[in-house]
Enzyme design. Structure first.
Site, PDB file in Angstrom:
ATOM      1  N   CYS A  40       0.948  -1.300   0.120  1.00 19.52           N
ATOM      2  CA  CYS A  40      -0.081   0.068  -0.022  1.00 19.52           C
ATOM      3  C   CYS A  40       0.812   1.227   0.164  1.00 19.52           C
ATOM      4  CB  CYS A  40      -0.959  -0.066   1.192  1.00 19.52           C
ATOM      5  SG  CYS A  40      -1.674   1.516   1.758  1.00 19.52           S
ATOM      6  N   CYS A  43       0.005   3.749   2.911  1.00 19.32           N
ATOM      7  CA  CYS A  43       0.735   3.043   4.027  1.00 19.32           C
ATOM      8  C   CYS A  43       2.200   3.385   4.437  1.00 19.32           C
ATOM      9  CB  CYS A  43       0.361   1.455   4.047  1.00 19.32           C
ATOM     10  SG  CYS A  43      -1.090   1.029   4.050  1.00 19.32           S
TER      11      CYS A  43
END
Length: 127
Positions: A40, A43
């Site tokens: 991600c 993230c």
């Protein structure tokens, strides 16, 4: 397994996660969980900001859960998007949201952050 205040605690097993949650519950501390994945992009972008907030708000417990490692924990919290942040105190979810938004993350931390929370809040929720 125990980490110093002001650090992000990466939980790699369900036992580690459960132990950190139990310790925070006993202390009446605010727990902020970053549910993330290695792939991600958001993230990865929010990770250094999350670490900075852990230092800035040391009375809270900052956990990081890689949902690829801890699928069982992710399933319990119904995680489907990344990053997802959960704010928990005394076993109860206060709030959660999805997205790598540093301002929203800090605003939500401030909303629930109390230094010495266990002595100031008085009553704990029962499990």
């Amino acid at each position: 397994m125990a980490a110093a205040e002001g650090a992000v605690i990466a939980c790699h097993t369900k036992d580690e996660f459960d132990a950190q949650m139990a310790k925070a519950y006993e202390a009446g501390k605010l727990v902020i969980i970053d549910f993330m994945t290695s792939w991600c992009h958001g993230c990865q972008e929010i990770a250094p900001v999350y670490a900075e907030y852990a230092k800035k708000y040391p009375a809270a417990v900052f956990l990081k859960v890689n949902t690829e490692e801890l699928e069982e924990v992710a399933k319990k919290y119904n995680i489907h998007s990344y990053p997802t942040f959960f704010f928990i105190r005394n076993g109860g979810t206060l709030e959660s949201f999805v997205g790598a938004d540093p301002e929203k993350l800090e605003d939500t931390i401030k909303k629930y952050y109390v230094v010495g929370a266990s002595s100031c809040l008085g009553v704990r929720l029962r499990r």
